[in-house]
Design a protein around this motif. Structure first.
Motif, short mmCIF file in Angstrom:
data_model
loop_
_atom_site.label_atom_id
_atom_site.label_comp_id
_atom_site.label_asym_id
_atom_site.label_seq_id
_atom_site.Cartn_x
_atom_site.Cartn_y
_atom_site.Cartn_z
N TYR A 1 0.84 -1.19 0.00
CA TYR A 1 0.00 0.00 0.00
C TYR A 1 0.88 1.24 0.00
O TYR A 1 2.06 1.19 0.38
N LYS B 1 -8.36 -2.59 3.01
CA LYS B 1 -7.31 -1.83 3.71
C LYS B 1 -7.07 -0.47 3.09
O LYS B 1 -6.24 0.29 3.58
N GLU B 2 -7.76 -0.16 2.02
CA GLU B 2 -7.68 1.19 1.45
C GLU B 2 -8.60 2.11 2.24
O GLU B 2 -9.62 1.68 2.76
N ARG B 3 -8.26 3.38 2.32
CA ARG B 3 -9.11 4.32 3.06
C ARG B 3 -8.78 5.76 2.69
O ARG B 3 -7.70 6.06 2.21
#
Length: 197
Positions: free
Chosen positions: A111, A157-159
Motif C-alpha cells: 500500500y 485496507k484502502e481508506r
C-alpha cells in the motif's frame, strides 16, 4: 464557514504560494475568469494536464516544493497537490491537502499514500479534487458538487485519511526530499500503517 481559513491561505515552505513564479502563473490562470469556480477549474486543469506525473512519464527530478514542480513541469501526486494548493492560495482561495491509502498492486499489498487536494467552495464547503493527471483508466475532473477523483477505494485496507490538512504529511516530504530519482521514490513510496493521523 466555521473552519479557520488562514492556514489554508498561507504560503509555507512546500506550498510557496508567495513565490514570484507561482504568483505569476496564478494570475495568468485567473485572468478572464468570471467566478471563483472558473479560477479553481483553470488551476486544476493546468496542474492535471500540463504538469507531468513523474511516474507516468518517468521524468526526473523528484520535486516537492510547489515552485519546483512548476519550474520542472513534473511531480508525483503529492508534489502536484502542493502546486495546486499554492496556485489556489495565491488566488485567495482556501486550499488544503488530502490523502488516500491505496493498494499499489491489483487490489492488494503493498500500500502507499496518494496525495490530492480539497478546496473551499462557498456553495459546497470542502470539495476534494485530484490533479494527479489522467491516463487510460483514470478520469479525474472538477465537477462540483460531484467528486470525480482518480481512484476509488476497492480494497478493505484502502481508506480516505480524514480531514483537510494545511501542510503536507512529514513522511511524504521526507520521501520526496530524500530520494534522488523517481526510481527511489517508487521503491519506497510513503505509507501510513495503522491509524490515520
Amino acid at each position: 464557514m466555521t473552519t479557520d481559513v488562514h492556514p489554508y491561505l498561507s504560503a509555507s515552505t512546500h506550498i510557496d504560494a508567495d513565490h514570484p513564479d507561482v504568483r505569476a502563473t496564478a494570475r495568468r490562470l485567473a485572468a478572464g475568469a468570471s467566478s471563483e469556480i472558473d479560477i479553481v477549474r483553470a488551476c486544476f486543469e493546468f496542474v492535471r494536464d500540463e504538469i507531468a506525473h513523474s511516474a507516468d512519464f518517468r521524468r526526473n527530478p523528484v520535486t516537492c516544493r510547489a515552485s519546483s514542480v512548476l519550474r520542472h513541469g513534473t511531480g508525483f501526486c503529492y508534489a502536484k497537490s502542493h502546486l495546486l494548493a499554492a496556485l489556489l492560495r495565491a488566488n485567495g482561495i482556501p486550499a488544503g491537502l488530502c490523502y488516500q491509502r491505496l493498494a499499489t498492486g491489483n487490489r492488494a499489498a503493498p500500500y502507499c499514500l496518494h496525495g490530492l487536494n480539497a478546496v473551499w467552495l462557498a456553495q459546497h464547503g470542502w470539495y476534494r479534487l485530484d490533479p494527479r493527471g489522467n491516463k487510460p483508466g483514470i478520469d479525474a475532473r472538477f465537477d462540483p458538487p460531484r467528486e470525480a477523483l482518480a481512484f476509488r477505494l476497492n480494497d478493505p485496507k484502502e481508506r480516505d485519511l480524514p480531514g483537510v490538512l494545511a501542510e503536507p504529511l512529514p513522511l511524504v516530504v521526507e520521501v520526496l526530499e530524500r530520494c534522488a530519482s523517481i526510481e527511489e521514490v517508487l521503491a519506497g513510496l510513503p505509507d501510513l500503517a495503522g491509524d490515520p493521523p
